[in-house]
Motif scaffolding. Structure first.
Motif, short mmCIF file in Angstrom:
data_model
loop_
_atom_site.label_atom_id
_atom_site.label_comp_id
_atom_site.label_asym_id
_atom_site.label_seq_id
_atom_site.Cartn_x
_atom_site.Cartn_y
_atom_site.Cartn_z
N GLN A 157 0.79 -1.20 0.00
CA GLN A 157 0.00 0.00 0.00
C GLN A 157 0.84 1.27 0.00
N VAL A 158 2.10 1.14 -0.25
CA VAL A 158 2.96 2.31 -0.31
C VAL A 158 2.56 3.16 -1.50
N LYS A 159 2.27 4.42 -1.24
CA LYS A 159 1.80 5.29 -2.31
C LYS A 159 2.86 6.30 -2.75
N SER A 160 3.83 6.52 -1.91
CA SER A 160 4.83 7.52 -2.25
C SER A 160 5.78 6.98 -3.30
N LYS A 161 6.42 7.92 -3.98
CA LYS A 161 7.34 7.54 -5.04
C LYS A 161 8.64 7.00 -4.48
N GLY A 162 9.05 7.50 -3.29
CA GLY A 162 10.31 7.08 -2.73
C GLY A 162 10.22 5.69 -2.12
N LEU A 163 11.35 4.99 -2.06
CA LEU A 163 11.41 3.67 -1.45
C LEU A 163 11.89 3.80 -0.01
N SER A 164 11.35 2.96 0.86
CA SER A 164 11.78 2.96 2.26
C SER A 164 13.12 2.23 2.38
N LEU A 165 13.77 2.41 3.53
CA LEU A 165 15.05 1.74 3.77
C LEU A 165 14.86 0.23 3.75
N LYS A 166 13.75 -0.26 4.32
CA LYS A 166 13.49 -1.69 4.34
C LYS A 166 13.35 -2.23 2.92
N GLN A 167 12.65 -1.50 2.06
CA GLN A 167 12.49 -1.94 0.68
C GLN A 167 13.85 -2.04 -0.01
N ILE A 168 14.70 -1.06 0.22
CA ILE A 168 16.02 -1.05 -0.41
C ILE A 168 16.87 -2.21 0.10
N ILE A 169 16.79 -2.50 1.39
CA ILE A 169 17.55 -3.62 1.96
C ILE A 169 17.06 -4.95 1.38
N ILE A 170 15.73 -5.10 1.25
CA ILE A 170 15.18 -6.31 0.65
C ILE A 170 15.68 -6.48 -0.77
N ILE A 171 15.67 -5.39 -1.54
CA ILE A 171 16.15 -5.44 -2.93
C ILE A 171 17.62 -5.85 -2.97
N LEU A 172 18.41 -5.33 -2.04
CA LEU A 172 19.84 -5.67 -2.00
C LEU A 172 20.02 -7.17 -1.79
N PHE A 173 19.31 -7.75 -0.84
CA PHE A 173 19.46 -9.19 -0.58
C PHE A 173 18.86 -10.04 -1.69
N LEU A 174 17.81 -9.54 -2.34
CA LEU A 174 17.31 -10.23 -3.53
C LEU A 174 18.38 -10.24 -4.62
N GLY A 175 19.17 -9.18 -4.68
CA GLY A 175 20.29 -9.12 -5.62
C GLY A 175 21.34 -10.17 -5.31
N PHE A 176 21.65 -10.33 -4.02
CA PHE A 176 22.59 -11.38 -3.62
C PHE A 176 22.06 -12.76 -4.01
N GLY A 177 20.76 -12.98 -3.75
CA GLY A 177 20.16 -14.25 -4.10
C GLY A 177 20.23 -14.52 -5.59
N TYR A 178 19.88 -13.52 -6.38
CA TYR A 178 19.89 -13.66 -7.84
C TYR A 178 21.30 -13.97 -8.34
N THR A 179 22.29 -13.28 -7.79
CA THR A 179 23.68 -13.51 -8.21
C THR A 179 24.12 -14.93 -7.91
N VAL A 180 23.80 -15.42 -6.72
CA VAL A 180 24.22 -16.76 -6.31
C VAL A 180 23.56 -17.83 -7.17
N VAL A 181 22.26 -17.67 -7.46
CA VAL A 181 21.53 -18.66 -8.24
C VAL A 181 22.18 -18.90 -9.60
N TYR A 182 22.66 -17.83 -10.23
CA TYR A 182 23.20 -17.96 -11.58
C TYR A 182 24.73 -17.93 -11.64
N ALA A 183 25.37 -17.89 -10.47
CA ALA A 183 26.84 -17.81 -10.44
C ALA A 183 27.48 -19.08 -10.99
N THR A 184 27.09 -20.25 -10.48
CA THR A 184 27.71 -21.49 -10.95
C THR A 184 27.27 -21.88 -12.36
N PRO A 185 25.98 -21.76 -12.72
CA PRO A 185 25.61 -22.07 -14.10
C PRO A 185 26.40 -21.28 -15.13
#
Length: 431
Positions: free
Chosen positions: A4-32
């Motif tokens: 329900q976030v309506k503002s254009k800016g992202l919260s710190l929690k959202q940014i942290i979640i995106i960062l760890f999703l990035g780590f997950g994405y990198t690891v999944v495709y690192a060995t392949p």
């Protein structure tokens, strides 16, 4: 997940979640795709030919065709649980492979990577990314996700290289490759632990109900058919197909510069690093932010592809010994345009008002359409270069321009479709 976030800016929690999703994405495709980092050690350890090594990517690429069915599972069941299970199995596959690094066993492991990395993980990943914020933030969220995937890719691979060098200072011992792969697995487990804590469970009751559609409604076969046959899904897939073709072609600029334009290998290599990483950090978030700003990520994709066509044409017309400054400008422009489009392409379903409850299935179908170049484009490009030598680059660039032009037309069609079909429709309406 902050629906329900309506503002254009992202919260710190959202940014942290995106960062760890990035780590997950990198690891999944690192060995392949570890051959892009440790090519010679992988060939030497597996004792295979370079052609045999190529079969591993082909096996992995087949997983793209299974993604629509994985997307259906992601929509029908708990997305977060599917994501976590897929990542943990991939980490386990890394460890198992590290303990038995033979070519025949690698074929089995890469098939496992295809099932858990593309069939299960990718649709769940894309749906979780979409659920991070509101519909008016999708461009920014996907753009930042693309940028963070680039950042985490650098971090994770440098750590893996450190372990490789520590256990194989001669650059030959299989112990180094084993250490690098286990490093990927450990980082993956840490990322999963963080995400299990940070990401709210999308399977729990939600107060969100946009246009009568709840993201927690269970997916049915009828719903799945609607998504697969819906023209908006295919428009989204074509946007990814054109963008991914541009991305794949980008890697061929490096040999083109040295083999055709006569640029030194050192200069070309340095330029490739800036193009690969520097432009990603700038282009992806810029493209996503701009898409949210003008309320049309498809327009960003279309404009990026259109300008990229002109850029590729300029490369084709440049003679040997061309001005280095001009070459740098065009190369960086090509990279920025590519990542601007990549940072926006997976937000197109949101612009087309495809419901969040169908996000997994939609991303699976879009993945199957958009990433199918993995099945043929490198073989096609390699065939042209083997058969026609440096003249093969002309065919590569012409093909890329045609596909990107189709992407431009697709972006125009999206705008026409929106005006005629979606102008007065509520958000998240699939029919």
């Amino acid at each position: 997940m902050d629906h329900q976030v309506k503002s254009k800016g992202l919260s710190l929690k959202q940014i942290i979640i995106i960062l760890f999703l990035g780590f997950g994405y990198t690891v999944v495709y690192a060995t392949p795709f570890i051959q892009y980092v440790l090519y010679d050690p992988l060939v030497g350890t597996l004792g295979c030919s370079q052609q045999q090594l190529g079969y591993l990517i082909t096996i992995f690429g087949i997983g793209n065709l299974l993604a629509p069915f994985g997307g259906m599972l992601s929509d029908k069941f708990n997305t977060k649980k599917i994501y976590i299970i897929a990542m943990l199995v991939i980490c386990l596959l890394n460890v198992v492979f590290a303990l038995n690094m033979t070519y025949n066993f690698a074929l089995v492991i890469w098939a496992g990577f295809a099932i858990f990395g593309l069939f299960l993980y990718f649709p769940a990943h894309t749906k979780l990314v979409r659920l991070i914020g509101g519909e008016d933030q999708q461009g920014t969220i996907f753009g930042l996700t693309e940028a963070f995937c680039g950042i985490t890719n650098v971090i994770v691979n440098f750590l893996a290289l450190w372990f490789f060098d520590h256990f194989a200072p001669d650059g030959l011992s299989p112990a180094g490759l084993r250490a690098a792969i286990i490093c990927y697995a450990v980082i993956g487990v840490l990322a999963v632990a963080a995400l299990a804590f940070l990401v709210p469970d999308p399977g729990k009751p939600s107060q969100e109900n946009q246009g009568g559609t709840n993201i927690n409604d269970k997916m049915t076969i009828k719903d799945w058919s609607k998504v697969v046959l819906n023209p908006r899904t295919w428009m989204s897939g074509i946007a990814v197909f054109a963008t991914y073709t541009m991305y794949c072609t980008l890697s061929y600029y490096t040999p083109y510069f040295s083999n055709v334009l006569g640029v030194s290998v050192v200069f070309t290599g340095g330029l490739a690093i800036f193009r690969q990483y520097g432009t990603r950090f700038l282009g992806a978030p810029l493209g996503g932010w701009l898409g949210d700003k003008i309320k049309s990520v498809s327009t960003v994709v279309g404009l990026s592809l259109a300008i990229a066509v002109v850029t590729v044409l300029a490369f084709m017309l440049m003679p040997a010994g061309s001005n280095a400054t001009l070459l740098i400008i065009l190369t960086l422009a090509a990279g920025i345009l590519t990542y601007m489009a990549r940072g926006s392409m997976f937000a197109v379903p949101s612009e087309l008002k495809i419901p969040r409850k169908y996000a997994g299935t939609t991303s699976g179908v879009v993945c199957a359409i958009g990433y199918c170049p993995d099945l043929f484009i490198f073989v096609l490009y390699g065939y042209w270069l083997d058969k026609f030598g440096n003249d093969g680059y002309q065919k590569i660039f012409i093909y890329a321009m045609i596909v990107m032009a189709i992407g431009v037309v697709n972006a125009i069609v999206v705008q026409i479709y929106k005006r005629k079909k979606l102008a007065n429709a509520p958000a998240d309406l699939v029919e």
